[in-house]
Design a protein around this motif. Structure first.
Motif, mmCIF file in Angstrom:
data_model
loop_
_atom_site.group_PDB
_atom_site.id
_atom_site.type_symbol
_atom_site.label_atom_id
_atom_site.label_comp_id
_atom_site.label_asym_id
_atom_site.label_seq_id
_atom_site.Cartn_x
_atom_site.Cartn_y
_atom_site.Cartn_z
ATOM 1 N N LEU A 75 73.799 26.133 38.047
ATOM 2 C CA LEU A 75 72.706 25.820 38.963
ATOM 3 C C LEU A 75 73.220 25.338 40.326
ATOM 4 N N MET A 76 74.465 24.864 40.374
ATOM 5 C CA MET A 76 75.065 24.393 41.618
ATOM 6 C C MET A 76 75.774 25.518 42.372
ATOM 7 N N GLY A 77 75.757 26.732 41.821
ATOM 8 C CA GLY A 77 76.416 27.866 42.474
ATOM 9 C C GLY A 77 77.881 27.981 42.163
ATOM 10 N N ARG A 78 78.392 27.188 41.204
ATOM 11 C CA ARG A 78 79.795 27.262 40.820
ATOM 12 C C ARG A 78 80.010 28.402 39.820
ATOM 13 N N GLN A 79 81.113 29.135 39.978
ATOM 14 C CA GLN A 79 81.413 30.253 39.087
ATOM 15 C C GLN A 79 81.826 29.718 37.724
ATOM 16 N N VAL A 80 81.124 30.156 36.681
ATOM 17 C CA VAL A 80 81.365 29.685 35.317
ATOM 18 C C VAL A 80 82.216 30.680 34.532
ATOM 19 N N GLN A 81 81.888 31.937 34.659
ATOM 20 C CA GLN A 81 82.587 32.957 33.880
ATOM 21 C C GLN A 81 82.486 34.301 34.611
ATOM 22 N N THR A 82 83.525 35.108 34.503
ATOM 23 C CA THR A 82 83.512 36.483 35.011
ATOM 24 C C THR A 82 83.561 37.418 33.811
ATOM 25 N N LEU A 83 82.469 38.142 33.599
ATOM 26 C CA LEU A 83 82.368 39.020 32.426
ATOM 27 C C LEU A 83 82.944 40.403 32.683
ATOM 28 N N VAL A 84 82.786 40.907 33.905
ATOM 29 C CA VAL A 84 83.315 42.231 34.283
ATOM 30 C C VAL A 84 83.971 42.093 35.645
ATOM 31 N N HIS A 125 69.090 44.235 34.561
ATOM 32 C CA HIS A 125 67.882 43.956 33.796
ATOM 33 C C HIS A 125 67.872 42.514 33.285
ATOM 34 N N ASN A 126 66.678 42.110 32.844
ATOM 35 C CA ASN A 126 66.547 40.773 32.243
ATOM 36 C C ASN A 126 67.387 40.681 30.974
ATOM 37 N N ASN A 127 68.068 39.565 30.833
ATOM 38 C CA ASN A 127 68.860 39.371 29.622
ATOM 39 C C ASN A 127 67.958 39.112 28.414
ATOM 40 N N TYR A 128 68.518 39.302 27.242
ATOM 41 C CA TYR A 128 67.755 39.006 26.013
ATOM 42 C C TYR A 128 68.723 38.500 24.943
ATOM 43 N N PRO A 129 68.319 37.543 24.108
ATOM 44 C CA PRO A 129 67.073 36.776 24.298
ATOM 45 C C PRO A 129 67.203 35.827 25.489
ATOM 46 N N ASN A 130 66.081 35.338 25.953
ATOM 47 C CA ASN A 130 66.045 34.382 27.057
ATOM 48 C C ASN A 130 64.767 33.542 26.921
ATOM 49 N N PRO A 131 64.881 32.254 26.593
ATOM 50 C CA PRO A 131 66.091 31.424 26.425
ATOM 51 C C PRO A 131 66.967 31.899 25.249
ATOM 52 N N PHE A 132 68.234 31.414 25.231
ATOM 53 C CA PHE A 132 69.181 31.852 24.203
ATOM 54 C C PHE A 132 70.063 30.692 23.767
ATOM 55 N N ASN A 133 70.691 30.877 22.612
ATOM 56 C CA ASN A 133 71.649 29.909 22.096
ATOM 57 C C ASN A 133 72.391 30.546 20.924
ATOM 58 N N PRO A 134 73.685 30.804 21.031
ATOM 59 C CA PRO A 134 74.485 30.631 22.250
ATOM 60 C C PRO A 134 74.796 31.977 22.919
ATOM 61 N N TYR A 184 75.171 53.612 31.763
ATOM 62 C CA TYR A 184 74.385 52.453 31.316
ATOM 63 C C TYR A 184 75.314 51.500 30.550
ATOM 64 N N TYR A 185 75.211 50.194 30.821
ATOM 65 C CA TYR A 185 76.123 49.239 30.198
ATOM 66 C C TYR A 185 75.361 48.023 29.663
ATOM 67 N N ARG A 186 75.967 47.412 28.687
ATOM 68 C CA ARG A 186 75.483 46.136 28.163
ATOM 69 C C ARG A 186 76.673 45.196 28.035
ATOM 70 N N GLN A 187 76.437 43.913 28.317
ATOM 71 C CA GLN A 187 77.508 42.925 28.276
ATOM 72 C C GLN A 187 76.967 41.630 27.671
ATOM 73 N N GLN A 188 77.677 41.083 26.711
ATOM 74 C CA GLN A 188 77.256 39.816 26.100
ATOM 75 C C GLN A 188 77.988 38.633 26.737
ATOM 76 N N TRP A 189 77.281 37.510 26.744
ATOM 77 C CA TRP A 189 77.915 36.235 27.115
ATOM 78 C C TRP A 189 77.669 35.247 25.984
ATOM 79 N N ASP A 190 78.761 34.597 25.568
ATOM 80 C CA ASP A 190 78.686 33.697 24.417
ATOM 81 C C ASP A 190 78.548 32.231 24.821
ATOM 82 N N GLY A 191 78.209 31.969 26.088
ATOM 83 C CA GLY A 191 78.010 30.585 26.531
ATOM 84 C C GLY A 191 79.290 29.838 26.823
ATOM 85 N N ARG A 192 80.420 30.523 26.953
ATOM 86 C CA ARG A 192 81.694 29.861 27.232
ATOM 87 C C ARG A 192 82.114 30.106 28.668
#
Length: 362
Positions: free
Chosen positions: A306-315, A276-285, A323-331
């Motif tokens: 945006l360059m296709g480089r892997q930034v983070q693996t959450l799961v 599903h769409n993340n929320y909020p979006n846009p977000f900070n952080p 049903y699952y929810r996962q947060q990303w803190d921008g790190r």
């Protein structure tokens, strides 16, 4: 019985729901001044019989008033005569069939449910099965059902959830049983296998979605026997629910080998994969991503730039259906805050891949 001898025993007639005019004969026993009425046709199931006796003359030649008597017969297939058709009766029927005891025989039948007229022929076959099944359906469509608290017998049955299926494992020597489930109807829809009616296997169910109650009753004469009862649970929301499961399981000769009640948490499981769409979006952080897994499987949830480089693996692990929810803190993987801009999050599981876009503001 009459207090005085009779000169004339008069006339007797009988009517009922099943019979417009029953065949009866009368006789008189002078020894105990008894009028004996013989019904010459088989009683119908759950019938209301009105017996009318008239034109009786006592010893002085005086006539008596017309006398009417009313009787109600028991239901066909109600072996314990409690005006219910339930798992006890199903187990009793199975015992009669297994032992060749024709006092439990039900068919062939004529008439309409529930006022069937049985004419047993000392043969157990599909006609007996269908007689029981029709009476069971009629009873459970006519009467409400509810879970009752009974003393535990034996240990708790194993009950587990596998994806959307709730599986009750039966004892090895089970030949008949009942499983009753109470569930929140505004959150879950339950269903089970299609009803079966053969000479070796009877599987009957009723589900009341309005009240959140499901009843399954079964008997099995096959060589392998019945090993599990499986219930399918469809979720109307993303919430887990507490349900109550009661059961009574019979072994040979109508012996209860397991009985009890368990409260369990039924995990909400979706019908299909989704990201599903993340929320909020846009977000900070911080942002939250929701995803749905209808099946158990190895799951990865990955963040790309945006360059296709892997930034983070959450799961990155095996995940049960749900049903699952996962947060990303921008790190990123090094714990460093990433710069603002467009990022993508992607789920990979059981051959399903889906990618969505999000915007991190700075």
């Amino acid at each position: 019985h009459f207090s005085q001898p009779l000169l004339d025993i008069g006339d007797a007639s009988a009517t009922s729901i099943a019979y417009a005019n029953m065949d009866v004969t009368t006789s008189y026993s002078a020894a105990d001044t008894a009028l004996i009425v013989q019904f010459n046709e088989p009683y119908a199931s759950l019938d209301s019989i009105t017996l009318t006796i008239s034109n009786i003359l006592d010893w002085s030649g005086s006539s008596t008033d017309i006398k009417e008597f009313s009787y109600t017969t028991y239901m066909l297939a109600d072996y314990d005569k409690n005006f219910q058709i339930d798992v006890f009766d199903l187990a009793a029927y199975l015992t009669g069939w297994t032992n060749g005891d024709f006092s439990y025989e039900l068919g062939p039948i004529t008439g309409t449910v529930p006022h069937f007229i049985p004419t047993p022929n000392n043969v157990y076959d599909l006609r007996d099965v269908m007689a029981f099944v029709q009476m069971w359906y009629w009873y459970h469509q006519t009467n409400s059902f509810a879970m009752t608290s009974l003393a535990n017998v034996g240990g708790f049955l194993p009950i587990e959830q596998l994806d959307r299926s709730l599986i009750v494992t039966l004892p090895e020597d089970a030949v008949a049983g009942q499983v009753f489930i109470q569930y929140p109807p505004n959150s879950k829809i339950l269903s089970t296998a299609a009803d079966v009616t053969t000479e070796k296997n009877i599987y009957l169910s009723k589900n009341d979605q309005n009240t959140g109650q499901m009843l399954v009753e079964w008997a099995d004469l096959s060589q392998d026997g019945m090993q599990t009862v499986s219930i399918d649970a469809q979720s109307l929301d993303r919430d887990n629910s507490n349900i109550t499961i009661g059961y009574t399981i019979y072994g040979a000769d109508q012996q209860i080998i397991s009985r009890g009640m368990q409260n369990i948490e039924l995990k909400a499981v979706p019908d299909e994969y989704a990201l599903h769409n993340n929320y909020p979006n846009p977000f900070n952080p911080v942002t939250t991503m929701l995803y749905d897994l209808p099946e158990t499987g190895y799951t990865r949830l990955i963040i790309y730039d945006l360059m296709g480089r892997q930034v983070q693996t959450l799961v990155d692990q095996p995940m049960a259906a749900g049903y699952y929810r996962q947060q990303w803190d921008g790190r990123n993987t090094k714990g460093q805050m990433v710069s603002g801009g467009i990022y993508f999050y992607q789920i990979q599981t059981n051959g399903f891949t889906r990618t969505r876009k999000m915007l991190l503001l700075k």
